[in-house]
Structure formats: C-alpha cells, structure tokens
Write a protein that holds these residues in place. Structure first.
Motif: not given
Length: 799
Positions: A84-100
C-alpha cells in the motif's frame, strides 16, 4: 499527461511487472479487510496510471488510515501494508509538475512512503523466517528487489534536482541537533501526515510536509486542516464534538495546547497573569469538555495501557461521579412563547413534540406551561438547534416552513418528493412521517407552498438518522412511482460522503436480479433486512430493486459479507474462513440431537432469537456435512456487536442445557470477574432458588435483567451475568435481594449513595394494596414500566 516523463517514475513503473489481483496474499489472512485492500491498491494503481492522481491519493490514503488504525491487525498483514505504501509512493512520484520545486517535493514524499514500505516489508521478511519466495510470489505488487530499485531511482531523481535534504519544519527547528532521549532505543519516524498530504494534494511545496508534533503557535495550527486538528485533539483525549468550522477546531486546539488567540491574553492578565503548570486538581479542557465523548475517546488508550489510575478515571466518568463536569459552553436559555405556540409544542400524546425536539437536538428541553416559557439546556450548538426546531414546529400551524440559509447547521437534508406521492409519504394526519421520526430520531417537515410542484422535505437530525429517514421515504416513493430513485441516485449516493467522525461514511448499492432475490433478502415483514441492519450497524434499505447500504466503511463491508453468506445458504452450507480472527463472530458447538430444537420449525426459534438480539445466526459446515464434528456437534455462527452476540449465545446455551442437561454446566464453578469492561460472571443456584429467580414464564428473570442493564440468562442451574462491571454488580445485588426475600425483609443501608433507586414512602395501611395479592399488581407495574425498574416488596430502607 504521460507519467513516464518523471525521471523517477520510469524505473518505478518498470520495476514491477506483477499484476494487481492474483490470488495469493502471502502472510496475510484471507479475511477482511485484506482482500479488499488488494482491490483498493489495484484501483489506485489504475487511477494514477490513467493520470487521475488526486483520486489515487485519496483512495490509497484512506486505505492506509483504515488498515493501520489497529496495529496488531495491521502487523498480521505487513506485506499488504508495505504494498500500500509503495503504491502511495507511485501516486506522488508519477504526478508530473511543471514547477521543479513541487516535483522535487513530490519525489521526497514518495521516498518517505518507500521508507515506510521498506519498514513493513522488513517485518514480513523477519516474521516469515526470511521467506523471500513468499514475498516475491504473492499477489501484492511488491518484491524485495523491486523496493530496492524504487529507492535507488527516486533518490537519484532527488539528487539531480538539488541537495538531498530540505529545510526543517517549524516543529523540527525547535529540536536541538544533539537531542537524545535515554529511554529511546530505535525509532522509525515518518514526518509526513497522510491527511495533510491528501488535503494539499502536493500543490503547495512550502507546506507539503507538516510534523504532527504539538503545535506551539497559532500559525502552526492554521497550517493544519480541520481533520488534522481533530486527530491531534483525539490524541490528547479531548472531544471535538460541537466543532463545525475549522475556526472552531482552531479555538479548541488553542485552548488545549495553551496557545493564546484574540482576547485570551487580556483574560490572562485579568486573572493575575500567573503561569503555572496544571495539576490534577485544576480544571482543564479535558475535564471541562464532554465527559461522555471523553470516555469513548480514551478507550483506545486504555486498551494499550494497563494503568490502574487511567482505568479508574475512565470508570468514574462512566459512573456519573461528582467530578463529572459539563462542557465549557453549556448553558441554560429561555424562550418566551405564546399560548398558541405552547399548544403546538404540546401536540401529541404525553407532550411527545417536546421530546422530539430534545431527542433530535440532544439538548434538555422543558416546556413551562404556566409561564409560557420554553427552557433549553445544553451546549451552544444544542441550544441553537433546539430553538430552531421549536420555531419550525410552532410555525407549522401557519403553513409550510420557509427554510433559509441559516437553517443549515450540519444537520439538514432536503429531499424532493413528487407531488403525486406527497400524501402517501405523509400518511393520514402525518402518521407516516411521525413513525419515521420516531424510528430514526429526526424531525421532518415539508417546506414548499406550491402544491402543484414537487415538494421539498426537510429532514433534521444526525447524519445516520437523516440517511435512515431519507431512504425510508425514497422506498415509499419508489413503491408508488417506479423509476424515481434512478433519477436521483447519484445525488443520494454522494450525499454526506466522509462527513461522519470516522471520515469513512458512504453509501453502497446492489441491484437484485429478480423478485425472488429481493423477497428472500427482505424476509417476512422485513425481518431479514432488519436483521442485516442491526447486526452490521449499517443502514440497509431496499428502494425498488436496489439495496442501498449507508454507514462507515467497516459497517458497509459487514453488510456485503452478511448478504453474500445469506444467499450462499440457498446453495448449501456456508463456512466462514478465518472466523476465529473476526471481532464480530461467536461460534457455539451444538449437539446434533439439539439442532432441530434450537432451529425450530422452519427456522422459527432461531429467527426469534435474531429478532430479539439483532444478530445474524446460521450453521456453519466446512465440508458440507452436519453432525460430524467431535462427538456429533455442529457449529452455530453468531454475527453482530459484542453484547447482542453474548445475549444470543447464552440464549442458545440455555436451550441446549434444557434439552441436554450438563452439556455446558458439567463441572462449572462460580466466577466473579473484576474486569471493568464487558465480561461475564456466574452464580450457582439451588433448585428451589432457580425456580424462584425465574418466575412465571421467566418474568422475574426479565425484570432483573432490565432493571440491572446486564444480560441475565439461566443455563441449567447456573446464572450467567454479562455486562460491564457496574451492571454485573448491580444484577448480583438484585438477585441476592430477591433470594433474601424468601427468608424475610430486606434492608438496604446505602440508599442515599445509589444512583439507580427512587424512594417512595408508602403508609402501612396502603402496603397491601400496592403489593396486591401475591404481589401481582407490583409485577404488573414492573413489566409495564419502561426499563422495568425492580420493586422489592417488604423492603426496609434505612438512610
């Protein structure tokens, strides 16, 4: 937006080729909530793969909040929590933002979740004796090599975007760099709070990570969401009941943690400005706030600690000790009314209208007829609601009410009713609405004047009461106007979502295939539906061909399971795997020659027990054959809350003991438990004592049971007394008084110190009339009274 553009994500997504939804759960038991968690992780994965990151975060964060609340249970499926926590990591790391900066912070959050996943995975690895094959071969989307690859790739992405660390939080700045605690050996710390991350959605890089330490300033409080402040208050043992807006939570939290806001500094100066540490004798927010809510908030702490003093404080608050105090905003408010208003409020048998106002508002409401004054006692919120409800009822005699925006106080649901069925919903003289109000503890009024259009029905009350009333009305409307529910279905299902104290409130639906299915699920006079409702704790209502279930997530899960088992019984015996680990299940072994006696003709006896106690009961057979377990017994499974389960179990045991003497009582001894919570005591009777304590048709036993509040059941010559410590002690006392009457008068010396007695002085000349011939009249009074108070004939009360 393609998610592969994030440098950390490419490796993350390629690290695991495992499919969400295989069949093996590794070290996790094959019982709820772990199969459901696997499905939720899969649903969250599909969401972030499709670019719906907010939904993925919401699903996974809610699942984490629910599954880690019970720590021992969570450790039984540490592999699932790690996934579950690994999936949460995916959800944040895969969310691409233009602001670095935001992208970097998202990766930092993902890295923390990966650290959590690694901690849980380590527990699995150690507890399974280093069984890597079990971990890598399970259905959970995680593996030992996978998690190491994830950590490497995310950390590399963070290094490319700047320094490895980040500025400390406001709470972290106050901790010295060389801080050490002698009692601390190993600590695994996660600085980020799931709910904070969920609320902010990664959109504010400066506030994305907030430590859940005790706030020291108003600014730190205002950073948190209302939900986070509520959790902080719960952790401190303070009830947030009565807080509606975030400002209410902030004010309460400021008072709890000693943070000055507004005019508090001036008040402090007026009090002398002395700053002293609080001692147990001083008033504090924990004692000033709601004692009832405080007692319930302490239950979790008491389960984790065996501190005698803490348990004594909890029991004193439950027993109504003199130290119990009212909330800070508790007050008395009076409202002048006219004679016509008083007549409207006294409408109904025995002044039931005033009782309705008090029940819905949770305030104490009293109508002073002679003075034409309505007196309301309670907190600000309770008094405000009581006043609002009284005005609504008083204005009803003038015509339909007009509901304005200020009526919305977190207690209102408005439902549109087609004009053709308004009369059917109301009933003759409003009888149907009044019966729904009585059942669900709500207040219901129509608020429109144009009778040619759909009428809006305003429902006031708690979230559970409003939803129960709403579904009852919809069921009636659907009976007369088939298809109406389909037009409002989405609005009904999404209403009040997550708005209960557990933040898991929601509504599920299931469509029946034909009339046969719904008839079976409904039962005779709705008995099966009511059984499902009471045993699960959820609201279960059938609207047309749709079963609508509302409640917390755990309640809705139970309904789904119970409904599944109900229909499986049509195909043959049902076996519930892992019933030993369930908190809602009790299993009783039934001798084969007693099965028919306990079940009754066409399941009549078992059905009466289910109706009496609000439980779900059925025979369980693993291999489909009956009467093959040790000595020829069959398992009877009882599902429901703890007290009803125990009541049903003792009722079954009593029946079996009658049919097969000695089955449960052979070699049994008396038992006196000092446990303060729910437990069972035993008393042994002689034959003459048993018949006297039972009474005609069990009337004496029922009076003892209802007067004491405990469960009292006679299994052979043994009396089983189940309940809290106070209830068990009271029941034992009542039984002893009853048996003492056979030998003469009973003397009660501590009458002035009891809170369960009302003293009535009877002249000697009237004593025989009150008791009646053989105490028949007294028994009639007891059996007809609400709560069945116990009367002791020939009782000498000594102050």
């Amino acid at each position: 937006m393609p998610i592969a553009t994030n440098p950390a994500t490419g490796a993350l997504l390629s690290a695991s080729g495992r499919s969400f939804g295989a069949s093996q759960l590794g070290n996790c038991p094959e019982v709820a909530p772990w199969p459901e968690l696997l499905g939720t992780i899969g649903e969250g994965a599909e969401a972030f793969k499709a670019g719906d990151f907010l939904r993925a975060k919401a699903l996974l964060a809610e699942a984490a909040d629910l599954t880690t609340g019970d720590e021992p249970k969570a450790f039984s499926c540490s592999l699932g929590i790690a996934a579950l926590y690994r999936a949460l990591a995916y959800a944040y790391c895969s969310h691409v933002h233009k602001d670095e900066r935001i992208m970097r912070r998202s990766n930092q959050i993902g890295l923390r979740f990966l650290h959590l996943a690694m901690n849980w995975l380590t527990h699995t690895f150690v507890s399974t004796n280093h069984d890597q094959a079990l971990i890598d071969g399970s259905a959970w989307p995680i593996g030992i090599q996978d998690i190491n690859n994830d950590l490497t790739s995310v950390y590399a992405a963070i290094q490319k975007s700047g320094p490895s660390g980040h500025a400390p939080t406001p709470a972290g700045r106050r901790v010295p760099h060389d801080f050490r605690h002698l009692d601390m050996r190993i600590a695994i710390v996660s600085l980020c709070v799931l709910k904070v991350l969920l609320d902010m959605g990664g959109s504010n890089p400066s506030l994305i990570c907030v430590a859940m330490a005790q706030p020291s300033s108003l600014q730190e409080l205002e950073v948190l969401s209302a939900g986070d402040i509520k959790r902080l208050l719960t952790r401190e043992g303070v009830s947030s009941r009565g807080c509606i807006e975030k400002a209410d939570f902030v004010r309460l939290a400021a008072k709890t943690f000693g943070i000055e806001i507004g005019s508090q500094a001036e008040d402090k100066a007026q009090d002398g400005g002395a700053e002293q540490d609080r001692s147990p004798s001083q008033a504090s927010i924990r004692s000033d706030w709601s004692e009832a809510a405080k007692a319930s908030a302490k239950v979790k702490d008491n389960n984790r600690s065996r501190s005698g003093s803490r348990r004594r404080r909890r029991d004193n608050s439950r027993d109504g000790s003199p130290s119990q105090r009212k909330p800070n905003d508790w007050n008395v408010e009076s409202m002048r009314i006219t004679a016509d208003d008083a007549a409207a409020l006294t409408f109904g048998a025995g002044g039931r209208t005033v009782e309705r106002i008090a029940r819905v508002s949770e305030a104490e409401v009293e109508l002073l007829d002679k003075d034409l004054v309505l007196e309301m006692r309670g907190t600000d919120l309770q008094r405000r609601r009581a006043k609002k409800y009284a005005n609504i009822i008083m204005k009803q005699r003038m015509g339909p009410n007009v509901i304005t925006d200020d009526f919305e106080d977190g207690d209102l649901t408005v439902l549109s009713v087609p004009p053709d069925v308004v009369g059917y919903v109301q009933g003759q003289g409003g009888s149907v609405l009044r019966s729904i109000e009585e059942e669900w503890g709500t207040l219901m009024v129509f608020i429109d004047t144009d009778l040619s259009k759909a009428q809006r029905l305003a429902i006031f009350g708690s979230i559970r009461g409003r939803r129960g009333s709403e579904l009852k009305v919809l069921s009636a409307v659907e009976t007369k106007m088939s298809g109406y529910f389909a037009s409002v279905r989405e609005m009904i299902i999404s209403r009040d979502k997550y708005k209960d104290p557990t933040a898991t409130w929601g509504t599920d639906t299931m469509t029946f295939r034909d009339e046969g299915e719904i008839s079976y699920a409904l039962g005779k006079q709705g008995g099966t539906r009511k059984k499902l409702e009471r045993s699960s704790g959820a609201i279960v209502q059938y609207v047309g061909m749709v079963a609508v279930v509302s409640g917390t997530k755990s309640e809705r899960c139970r309904v789904r399971e119970y409904m599944k088992w109900l229909f499986q019984q049509l195909e043959g015996p049902v076996y519930v795997a892992g019933w030993e680990d369930r908190e809602d299940c009790t299993v009783v072994d039934i001798p084969s020659d007693c099965i028919g006696y306990i079940t009754g003709n066409r399941r009549a006896t078992l059905g009466l027990m289910e109706e009496e106690w609000g439980t779900l009961m059925f025979f369980m057979s693993e291999d489909g054959a009956r009467g093959t377990r040790g000595g020829g017994t069959e398992r009877l499974a009882i599902f429901g809350p703890q007290r009803p389960r125990r009541g049903s179990e003792l009722k079954v045991m009593s029946g079996i003991e009658t049919k097969s003497p000695g089955f449960f009582t052979r070699g049994i001894r008396e038992k006196l438990s000092e446990r303060r919570g729910f437990d069972t005591d035993r008393m042994l009777f002689r034959d003459d004592e048993l018949s006297y304590a039972l009474g005609k048709d069990g009337a004496t036993r029922k009076k003892l049971e209802l007067a004491s509040g405990a469960i009292l059941q006679y299994v052979g010559h043994v009396a089983f007394i189940a309940g809290t410590l106070k209830e068990r002690r009271r029941c034992r006392e009542f039984v002893n008084w009853l048996l003492q009457q056979r030998r003469g008068s009973v003397t009660i010396t501590d009458l002035s110190r009891r809170d369960d007695v009302t003293e009535v002085k009877i002249p000697d000349s009237c004593k025989g009339w009150v008791t009646g011939s053989l105490a028949c009249k007294l028994g009639q009074h007891s059996s007809n009274a609400d709560g069945c108070p116990l009367h002791v004939p020939d009782c000498i009360a000594s102050p």
